[in-house]
Design a protein around this motif. Structure first.
Motif, PDB file in Angstrom:
ATOM      1  N   SER A   1       0.744  -1.128  -0.125  1.00 47.94           N
ATOM      2  CA  SER A   1      -0.044  -0.178  -0.080  1.00 47.94           C
ATOM      3  C   SER A   1       0.914   1.168   0.084  1.00 47.94           C
ATOM      4  N   GLY A   2       0.695   2.306  -0.947  1.00 48.09           N
ATOM      5  CA  GLY A   2       1.389   3.506  -0.841  1.00 48.09           C
ATOM      6  C   GLY A   2       2.622   3.522  -1.962  1.00 48.09           C
ATOM      7  N   ILE A   3       2.887   2.367  -2.283  1.00 48.89           N
ATOM      8  CA  ILE A   3       3.995   2.298  -3.199  1.00 48.89           C
ATOM      9  C   ILE A   3       3.432   2.383  -4.781  1.00 48.89           C
ATOM     10  N   LYS A   4       4.018   3.115  -5.441  1.00 45.60           N
ATOM     11  CA  LYS A   4       3.762   3.157  -6.807  1.00 45.60           C
ATOM     12  C   LYS A   4       4.921   2.619  -7.531  1.00 45.60           C
ATOM     13  N   ASN A   5       4.429   2.150  -8.707  1.00 45.66           N
ATOM     14  CA  ASN A   5       5.446   1.785  -9.612  1.00 45.66           C
ATOM     15  C   ASN A   5       5.475   2.504 -10.935  1.00 45.66           C
ATOM     16  N   TYR A   6       6.637   3.108 -11.054  1.00 47.02           N
ATOM     17  CA  TYR A   6       6.877   3.943 -11.910  1.00 47.02           C
ATOM     18  C   TYR A   6       7.528   3.655 -13.387  1.00 47.02           C
ATOM     19  N   LEU A   7       6.893   3.643 -14.456  1.00 45.05           N
ATOM     20  CA  LEU A   7       7.555   3.189 -15.720  1.00 45.05           C
ATOM     21  C   LEU A   7       7.973   4.626 -16.482  1.00 45.05           C
ATOM     22  N   ILE A   8       9.441   4.745 -16.530  1.00 50.36           N
ATOM     23  CA  ILE A   8       9.839   5.953 -16.876  1.00 50.36           C
ATOM     24  C   ILE A   8      10.688   5.923 -18.421  1.00 50.36           C
ATOM     25  N   ASP A   9      10.303   6.859 -19.177  1.00 49.63           N
ATOM     26  CA  ASP A   9      11.380   6.764 -20.540  1.00 49.63           C
ATOM     27  C   ASP A   9      12.631   7.266 -19.992  1.00 49.63           C
ATOM     28  N   ILE A  10      13.679   7.201 -21.025  1.00 45.31           N
ATOM     29  CA  ILE A  10      15.077   7.770 -20.875  1.00 45.31           C
ATOM     30  C   ILE A  10      15.185   9.180 -21.487  1.00 45.31           C
ATOM     31  N   ASP A  11      15.106   8.781 -22.902  1.00 43.08           N
ATOM     32  CA  ASP A  11      15.670   9.890 -23.818  1.00 43.08           C
ATOM     33  C   ASP A  11      14.657  10.943 -23.965  1.00 43.08           C
ATOM     34  N   GLY A  12      15.219  12.237 -23.760  1.00 42.19           N
ATOM     35  CA  GLY A  12      14.317  13.335 -23.647  1.00 42.19           C
ATOM     36  C   GLY A  12      13.284  13.450 -22.435  1.00 42.19           C
ATOM     37  N   THR A  13      13.314  12.628 -21.274  1.00 38.86           N
ATOM     38  CA  THR A  13      12.674  12.589 -20.167  1.00 38.86           C
ATOM     39  C   THR A  13      13.745  12.656 -18.989  1.00 38.86           C
ATOM     40  N   ILE A  14      14.843  11.716 -18.887  1.00 36.28           N
ATOM     41  CA  ILE A  14      15.808  11.979 -17.935  1.00 36.28           C
ATOM     42  C   ILE A  14      17.114  12.457 -18.263  1.00 36.28           C
ATOM     43  N   CYS A  15      17.168  12.469 -19.650  1.00 34.09           N
ATOM     44  CA  CYS A  15      18.515  13.172 -20.196  1.00 34.09           C
ATOM     45  C   CYS A  15      18.269  13.617 -21.669  1.00 34.09           C
ATOM     46  N   ASP A  16      19.257  14.156 -22.531  1.00 36.23           N
ATOM     47  CA  ASP A  16      19.285  14.578 -23.859  1.00 36.23           C
ATOM     48  C   ASP A  16      18.596  13.529 -24.602  1.00 36.23           C
TER      49      ASP A  16
ATOM     50  N   ILE B   1      18.326  11.290 -27.355  1.00 32.78           N
ATOM     51  CA  ILE B   1      19.403  10.656 -28.191  1.00 32.78           C
ATOM     52  C   ILE B   1      18.421   9.790 -28.991  1.00 32.78           C
ATOM     53  N   PRO B   2      18.408   9.829 -30.338  1.00 32.32           N
ATOM     54  CA  PRO B   2      17.810   8.724 -30.999  1.00 32.32           C
ATOM     55  C   PRO B   2      18.529   7.403 -31.351  1.00 32.32           C
ATOM     56  N   ASN B   3      17.940   6.351 -31.590  1.00 33.35           N
ATOM     57  CA  ASN B   3      18.703   5.172 -31.533  1.00 33.35           C
ATOM     58  C   ASN B   3      19.733   5.141 -32.898  1.00 33.35           C
ATOM     59  N   GLU B   4      19.390   6.065 -33.749  1.00 31.72           N
ATOM     60  CA  GLU B   4      20.236   6.013 -34.941  1.00 31.72           C
ATOM     61  C   GLU B   4      21.663   6.837 -34.651  1.00 31.72           C
ATOM     62  N   GLU B   5      21.792   7.281 -33.332  1.00 30.79           N
ATOM     63  CA  GLU B   5      23.017   8.059 -32.883  1.00 30.79           C
ATOM     64  C   GLU B   5      23.614   7.403 -31.659  1.00 30.79           C
ATOM     65  N   PRO B   6      23.897   5.987 -31.541  1.00 28.31           N
ATOM     66  CA  PRO B   6      24.108   5.375 -30.390  1.00 28.31           C
ATOM     67  C   PRO B   6      25.465   5.964 -29.698  1.00 28.31           C
TER      68      PRO B   6
ATOM     69  N   CYS C   1      11.327   1.664 -12.716  1.00 30.65           N
ATOM     70  CA  CYS C   1      11.684   0.866 -14.068  1.00 30.65           C
ATOM     71  C   CYS C   1      11.525   1.805 -15.269  1.00 30.65           C
ATOM     72  N   PHE C   2      12.813   1.728 -15.864  1.00 31.51           N
ATOM     73  CA  PHE C   2      12.960   2.599 -17.047  1.00 31.51           C
ATOM     74  C   PHE C   2      12.174   1.575 -18.464  1.00 31.51           C
ATOM     75  N   PHE C   3      11.507   2.368 -19.156  1.00 29.82           N
ATOM     76  CA  PHE C   3      10.910   2.056 -20.284  1.00 29.82           C
ATOM     77  C   PHE C   3      11.167   2.602 -21.561  1.00 29.82           C
ATOM     78  N   THR C   4      12.100   2.224 -22.239  1.00 26.17           N
ATOM     79  CA  THR C   4      12.922   2.947 -23.400  1.00 26.17           C
ATOM     80  C   THR C   4      12.797   2.450 -24.756  1.00 26.17           C
ATOM     81  N   SER C   5      12.961   3.349 -25.588  1.00 30.78           N
ATOM     82  CA  SER C   5      12.863   3.074 -27.045  1.00 30.78           C
ATOM     83  C   SER C   5      14.388   2.391 -27.419  1.00 30.78           C
ATOM     84  N   ARG C   6      14.972   2.486 -26.484  1.00 31.38           N
ATOM     85  CA  ARG C   6      16.535   2.133 -26.943  1.00 31.38           C
ATOM     86  C   ARG C   6      16.340   0.427 -27.097  1.00 31.38           C
ATOM     87  N   THR C   7      17.191  -0.192 -27.974  1.00 31.40           N
ATOM     88  CA  THR C   7      17.160  -1.461 -28.269  1.00 31.40           C
ATOM     89  C   THR C   7      17.990  -2.291 -27.336  1.00 31.40           C
ATOM     90  N   GLU C   8      17.769  -3.736 -27.135  1.00 35.66           N
ATOM     91  CA  GLU C   8      18.716  -4.468 -26.431  1.00 35.66           C
ATOM     92  C   GLU C   8      20.260  -4.176 -26.855  1.00 35.66           C
TER      93      GLU C   8
END
Length: 150
Positions: A27-42, A44-49, A76-83
Motif C-alpha cells: 500500500s502506498g508504493i507506486k510503480n513508475y515506468l519512466i522513459d529515458i531519452d528526452g525525459t531524464i537526459c538529452d 538521443i535517437p537510436n540512430e546515434e548510439p 523501471c525505465f521503459f525505453t525505445s533504446r534496443t537491447e
C-alpha cells in the motif's frame, strides 16, 4: 514508508504453491515506468548510439527519481533504446547514480501510447522538469459501458 530493502524482499518473495508469481505492491508504493531519452537526459535517437554514453543528465530527474526510489517506490525505465543499447544505457545510469529496479528495452517509438489494464493507471507527460506530482482533473478516454457515469 518502508525502507527499500524491505520493499525488495516483499517483491522477490511472492510465491504461490512454491512458484514465483508477480509481486503485489505494498500500500502506498507506486510503480513508475519512466522513459529515458528526452525525459531524464538529452533526447538521443537510436540512430546515434555513439551519443548515448555522453548524454547530459537532467539533474531534477536524477534527484526526483532517486528520492522516489529511497521512499520505496519502484523505478523501471521503459525505453525505445534496443537491447544492443542495454550495456551503454546501464553504464550511463550507473555513472550518473540513478537508482532503479529494472529496464524494459524496445518501446515502440512514436508518442500515442495507450495503456489498457484492469488496475488504475496514471499517466504523466514529461514537459521539461521533474517536480512533485499534483492532482489535476483531465479528460480521458474510457471503454463505453453504456452508462457514461465517470
Amino acid at each position: 514508508m518502508a525502507n527499500q530493502e524491505d520493499i525488495n524482499k516483499k517483491l522477490q518473495q511472492v510465491t504461490e504453491n512454491g512458484e514465483h508469481i508477480s509481486p503485489i505492491l505494498p500500500s502506498g508504493i507506486k510503480n513508475y515506468l519512466i522513459d529515458i531519452d528526452g525525459t531524464i537526459c538529452d533526447d538521443i535517437p537510436n540512430e546515434e548510439p555513439e551519443r548515448m554514453a555522453t548524454a547530459e543528465v537532467y539533474p531534477d530527474a536524477l534527484d526526483t527519481l532517486n528520492r522516489w526510489y529511497d521512499e520505496g517506490h519502484i523505478i523501471c525505465f521503459f525505453t525505445s533504446r534496443t537491447e544492443e543499447h542495454r550495456k551503454v544505457t546501464e553504464d550511463w545510469l550507473k555513472k550518473h547514480g540513478f537508482k532503479y529496479h529494472g529496464m524494459i528495452m524496445g518501446k515502440p517509438r512514436g508518442g500515442n501510447y495507450h495503456w489498457i489494464d484492469n488496475h488504475l493507471v496514471k499517466a504523466t507527460r514529461y514537459r521539461g522538469k521533474f517536480t512533485d506530482l499534483i492532482e489535476k482533473e483531465v479528460t480521458i478516454q474510457v471503454f463505453d459501458d453504456g452508462k457514461h457515469d465517470i
